[in-house]
Design a protein around this motif. Structure first.
Motif, short mmCIF file in Angstrom:
data_model
loop_
_atom_site.label_atom_id
_atom_site.label_comp_id
_atom_site.label_asym_id
_atom_site.label_seq_id
_atom_site.Cartn_x
_atom_site.Cartn_y
_atom_site.Cartn_z
N ALA A 103 3.12 5.92 -2.81
CA ALA A 103 4.36 6.66 -3.12
C ALA A 103 4.65 6.69 -4.62
CB ALA A 103 5.54 6.06 -2.36
N HIS A 106 0.83 -1.20 0.00
CA HIS A 106 0.00 0.00 0.00
C HIS A 106 0.87 1.26 0.00
CE1 HIS A 106 -2.96 3.00 1.19
NE2 HIS A 106 -2.16 3.31 2.19
N GLU A 107 1.86 1.29 0.88
CA GLU A 107 2.74 2.46 0.96
C GLU A 107 3.48 2.68 -0.36
OE1 GLU A 107 4.95 1.35 4.46
OE2 GLU A 107 3.63 2.54 5.76
#
Length: 131
Positions: A48, A43-44
């Motif tokens: 990003a 997810h991160e």
């Protein structure tokens, strides 16, 4: 690691019947936590790297609520969560903006701790949350 299906569920009473099934439940729960860790990393990176747009930043998150509930209230909470999830999944099924969401929930009652053990002396943990 990804879930092989949409949901993982079992009867707690049936699984508590033997040491082997209790061990399986424990192992399965730990695999779910590993899945959460891998999903968080993905997810991160998706945020990003722009694979998910900024509209996903605000509704995304993890919370560690610790309410005091009776067994009946916890069972009712599970029923409400499952009904609402079915409703929202059906509503969003054909929406092109919908994305797969990892939703890991836990309802794990904790017995009061003995005085002198980490935590509050009365065994009540903070009922707050963190996102």
């Amino acid at each position: 690691m990804a879930a092989a299906h949409a949901a993982t569920a079992w009867s707690g009473e049936a699984m508590a019947a033997s040491a082997g099934s209790r061990a399986y439940v424990g192992m399965s729960r730990r695999v779910q936590i590993e899945h959460l860790e891998a999903s968080l990393v993905r997810h991160e990176a998706d945020i990003a790297d722009g694979r998910l747009g900024p509209e996903w930043v605000e509704p995304s998150g993890i919370s560690d609520l610790m309410p005091r509930l009776t067994p009946e209230s916890l069972a009712e909470l599970w029923e409400v969560v499952h009904r609402k999830l079915e409703e929202l999944t059906a509503r969003d099924a054909e929406d092109p903006r919908a994305a797969q969401v990892v939703l890991l929930t836990a309802g794990l009652p904790l017995a009061p701790r003995e005085p002198g053990v980490a935590g509050n002396a009365d065994g009540n943990e903070d009922a707050g949350s963190a996102s």
